[in-house]
Design a protein around this motif. Structure first.
Motif, PDB file in Angstrom:
ATOM      1  N   ILE A 233       0.878  -1.170   0.000  1.00  0.00           N
ATOM      2  CA  ILE A 233       0.000   0.000   0.000  1.00  0.00           C
ATOM      3  C   ILE A 233       0.914   1.217   0.000  1.00  0.00           C
ATOM      4  O   ILE A 233       1.801   1.339   0.849  1.00  0.00           O
ATOM      5  N   ILE A 234       0.747   2.069  -1.012  1.00  0.00           N
ATOM      6  CA  ILE A 234       1.551   3.287  -1.086  1.00  0.00           C
ATOM      7  C   ILE A 234       0.644   4.450  -0.726  1.00  0.00           C
ATOM      8  O   ILE A 234      -0.398   4.656  -1.367  1.00  0.00           O
ATOM      9  N   VAL A 235       1.026   5.177   0.306  1.00  0.00           N
ATOM     10  CA  VAL A 235       0.202   6.311   0.725  1.00  0.00           C
ATOM     11  C   VAL A 235       0.904   7.591   0.288  1.00  0.00           C
ATOM     12  O   VAL A 235       2.030   7.859   0.693  1.00  0.00           O
ATOM     13  N   GLU A 265       2.849  -5.273   7.080  1.00  0.00           N
ATOM     14  CA  GLU A 265       3.080  -3.826   7.253  1.00  0.00           C
ATOM     15  C   GLU A 265       3.876  -3.230   6.101  1.00  0.00           C
ATOM     16  O   GLU A 265       4.815  -2.463   6.290  1.00  0.00           O
ATOM     17  N   ASN A 266       3.497  -3.626   4.899  1.00  0.00           N
ATOM     18  CA  ASN A 266       4.124  -3.062   3.707  1.00  0.00           C
ATOM     19  C   ASN A 266       3.390  -1.800   3.271  1.00  0.00           C
ATOM     20  O   ASN A 266       2.882  -1.708   2.163  1.00  0.00           O
ATOM     21  N   ILE A 267       3.343  -0.840   4.184  1.00  0.00           N
ATOM     22  CA  ILE A 267       2.652   0.408   3.895  1.00  0.00           C
ATOM     23  C   ILE A 267       3.706   1.505   3.845  1.00  0.00           C
ATOM     24  O   ILE A 267       4.431   1.720   4.806  1.00  0.00           O
ATOM     25  N   HIS A 268       3.807   2.163   2.695  1.00  0.00           N
ATOM     26  CA  HIS A 268       4.920   3.095   2.503  1.00  0.00           C
ATOM     27  C   HIS A 268       4.461   4.488   2.130  1.00  0.00           C
ATOM     28  O   HIS A 268       3.385   4.687   1.591  1.00  0.00           O
ATOM     29  N   TYR A 269       5.371   5.429   2.406  1.00  0.00           N
ATOM     30  CA  TYR A 269       5.088   6.847   2.177  1.00  0.00           C
ATOM     31  C   TYR A 269       5.755   7.335   0.896  1.00  0.00           C
ATOM     32  O   TYR A 269       6.888   6.996   0.597  1.00  0.00           O
ATOM     33  N   LEU A 270       5.013   8.130   0.141  1.00  0.00           N
ATOM     34  CA  LEU A 270       5.631   8.876  -0.969  1.00  0.00           C
ATOM     35  C   LEU A 270       5.174  10.330  -0.882  1.00  0.00           C
ATOM     36  O   LEU A 270       3.999  10.606  -0.644  1.00  0.00           O
ATOM     37  N   ASP A 271       6.111  11.237  -1.091  1.00  0.00           N
ATOM     38  CA  ASP A 271       5.827  12.670  -1.001  1.00  0.00           C
ATOM     39  C   ASP A 271       4.912  13.106  -2.154  1.00  0.00           C
ATOM     40  O   ASP A 271       5.234  12.910  -3.318  1.00  0.00           O
TER      41      ASP A 271
END
Lengths: 302, 330
Positions: A233-235, A265-271
């Motif tokens: 999941i890319i947030v 918990e493969n949840i990551h942040y992108l600006d």
């Protein structure tokens, strides 16, 4: 002195006057409006954050006289005069800055662009394009109208070298993971087939679970996420703080427990600014996304 | 002649407000200008000031005035027509119908112009007219025409048009910000061609409604009484409905939906000068024009460097004042 020397002299003189008078060249912008290239623009107004970023990257800092309230990168952009937003620029302000070039982007309403032209401003309109590579032509076009063609070409070369290197690494990818992209904060907004982001995910060797939807942006639903079972999941958010909040929501949401992304918990942040602005920094976002989706691949690079 | 005096007094107050409003509209803005600048410009005009004064400020003030006048006249007609204080361009579905047309054009990506009007405006006008004709036909049974049915059908059709609009916006979320500006109204992009067209419609509608104002006074007594007093009821009704639609749709098509003006301005005016339509039409138009001109001044100066949709201002300024007036009357 023979006749042919006289002729050569005349020809040189003729050329000199042509250069002194400024040679005119007419090109068309992405909406098909003609644009006359006469002299290098000295006072530029940018109507979108990605345009501002490109102008700065081309070393035009001193020529920029106005930017939108969303133009926050690079830092020096924040010191420029604000002309309002992309949809609601203050026309008085724009005119008072006496720009000789206004660069508009497709987020600007067409009625607004027409109005600016009626006010006899020199407006050049650029379209976004649907692929990552269209950023290159965007940069080249801006280079052309601001007389920074060489600089634009070398910028594109640099960006392209990095981009190609990432692409080359990605060719060895065997497993293409399923990804759910979350945009606009809470509320399960995502990107469909026609979006720029979808192309980016595809090139980073990911499979956007909403990539079949025939739209750019859409509200997805929980059931569909559970059914598709994404591995990542890319947030995409404005800040790490917003990200933490949304990540917490995904982790807490009982129905999503079964999905692989939440379990591992493969949840990551992108600006958000990085990835949604079709400017030079988008390739950095592309590399970040590729690293997230294929962590082992980039192990020894930088 | 007490009524006469009242009207004269109101007229002088309105005139004062009009002059001050125009003066403020010309001198206030994000670029600082003074009366001296304005005079200077009038004597030897320079390019930059010409654009700011004539192309931006004057055109906005005039268009706001004309749209305010159109909406108020439309509201005054509809309130008399339905003998119902709730009536207004919103209630009969014109505004919602027009905004649907506009957003539809946006959705289809139609962006060229026709006779100086953008295709978006043409769509707005056509669909506003279509909704009202539909409502009008639906509320007619065997040639008998019921005001209650028309009001209710209007509300229903308006709700349908609004939800279709929301549907389109939801699907085409890229144009969301543009759509918001449309739905809450703005004079940001006022053009002289728009002014010309709205002005023509307003003048035409104004004279037509003034011509039939006496008949409107008779309609208040009930259709049968009016008929027996020599008023051609069905023709008058058709004309008034067409005129009020024309006014509302032409306004919406240039500035988007601006709520509240068409509802409250005729009320204010009625409270001040009484219900005689021979004067109500003219005074409502003038008051509405001035009101919207001031609202637009606020919309573009309230937050420096950004625009507020004018619909927000009309409601914030209008609603409390309206409630106050209603209370005073009791």
């Amino acid at each position: 002195m023979n006749w042919y020397k006289v002729f050569a002299l005349l020809l040189t003189l003729l050329q000199l006057t042509a250069i002194a008078g400024g040679q005119e060249r007419i090109i068309t912008d992405d909406l098909g409006y003609p644009h006359v290239l006469k002299n290098p623009p000295q006072r530029i107004v940018s109507l979108a954050p990605n345009i501002t970023e490109i102008l700065f990257a081309l070393g035009l800092e001193k020529k920029i006289v106005g930017v939108t309230r969303y133009c926050d990168y690079p830092q020096q952009a924040q010191k420029k005069e604000r002309i309002g937003g992309m949809v609601d620029p203050d026309l008085e302000k724009v005119i008072s800055l006496q720009p000789d070039l206004v660069i508009a982007f497709r987020g600007n309403p067409l009625r607004l662009i027409r109005r600016l032209k009626e006010l006899q401003l020199s407006v050049f309109v650029l379209e976004q394009g649907t692929s990552l590579e269209s950023v290159f032509s965007l940069i080249e076009k801006i280079g052309l109208i601001t007389y920074k063609e060489k600089r634009a070409i070398s910028l594109v070369d640099d960006l392209n070298t990095d981009y190609k290197r990432v692409l080359k690494l990605l060719t060895s990818v065997k497993h293409v993971p399923k990804v759910y992209i979350n945009i606009h904060g809470k509320g399960l907004w995502t990107c469909g087939r026609d979006s720029f982001l979808n192309d980016l995910v595809k090139k980073a060797k990911g499979l956007n679970i909403a990539g079949e939807m025939p739209r750019s942006w859409l509200a997805y639903n929980l059931e569909e996420i559970i059914h598709q079972n994404p591995e990542y999941i890319i947030v995409i958010t404005q800040s790490q703080k917003d990200f933490a909040e949304i990540k917490e929501w995904f982790v807490q949401e009982a129905h999503l427990e079964s999905t692989q992304a939440v379990r591992e918990e493969n949840i990551h942040y992108l600006d958000e600014d990085l990835i949604t602005r079709p400017g030079p920094r988008i390739f950095r976002a592309f590399e970040q996304l590729s690293r997230i989706l294929h962590p082992t691949l980039f192990g020894n690079l930088r | 002649m007490k009524a006469h005096k009242k009207r004269l007094r109101l007229l002088s107050v309105l005139f004062l407000f009009l002059v001050v409003g125009f003066y403020l509209s010309m001198t206030k803005g994000s670029v600082e200008t003074s009366f001296a600048n304005l005079l200077d410009f009038l004597i030897h005009s320079d390019q930059t000031h010409a654009k700011i004064f004539i192309q931006l400020r004057l055109s906005r003030a005039l268009l706001a005035f004309l749209v305010g006048a159109s909406l108020s006249l439309s509201g005054a007609i509809l309130q008399g027509y339905f003998q119902n204080p709730m009536a207004g361009p919103f209630v009969v579905g014109v505004s919602s119908g027009s905004s649907f047309g506009a957003v539809l054009a946006l959705f289809l990506g139609l962006n060229f112009s026709l006779f100086g009007f953008s295709l978006q405006s043409v769509f707005a006008f056509a669909s506003g007219l279509a909704i009202v004709s539909l409502v009008y036909l639906l509320s007619q049974k065997k040639g008998i025409f019921k005001v209650e049915t028309l009001l209710l059908t209007g509300i229903a059709a308006g709700a349908l048009a609004s939800s279709l609009t929301s549907f389109l916006i939801f699907f085409k979320s890229e144009s969301f910000e543009q759509a918001v500006f449309w739905l809450l109204g703005s004079f940001q992009l006022a053009e002289w061609t728009q002014i010309r067209v709205v002005f023509l419609y307003l003048i035409f509608s104004f004279f037509l409604s003034q011509w039939y104002a006496k008949d409107m006074n008779l309609l208040i007594l009930g259709d049968e009484t009016a008929q027996s007093l020599g008023c051609p009821v069905s023709r008058v009704r058709k004309i008034f409905l067409a005129v009020s639609t024309l006014l509302a749709a032409s306004s919406v098509s240039v500035s988007g939906i601006i709520g509240f003006v068409g509802l409250i301005v005729p009320h204010w005016t009625r409270m001040l000068i009484g219900p005689d339509h021979r004067y109500l039409f003219a005074y409502s138009s003038l008051t509405g024009g001035i009101f919207l001109m001031y609202c637009d001044l606020l919309a573009r100066t309230f937050l420096p460097g950004s625009e507020l949709p004018i619909g927000i201002i009309t409601a914030i300024v209008g609603a409390p004042f309206f409630i106050y007036l209603l209370n005073q009357q009791k």
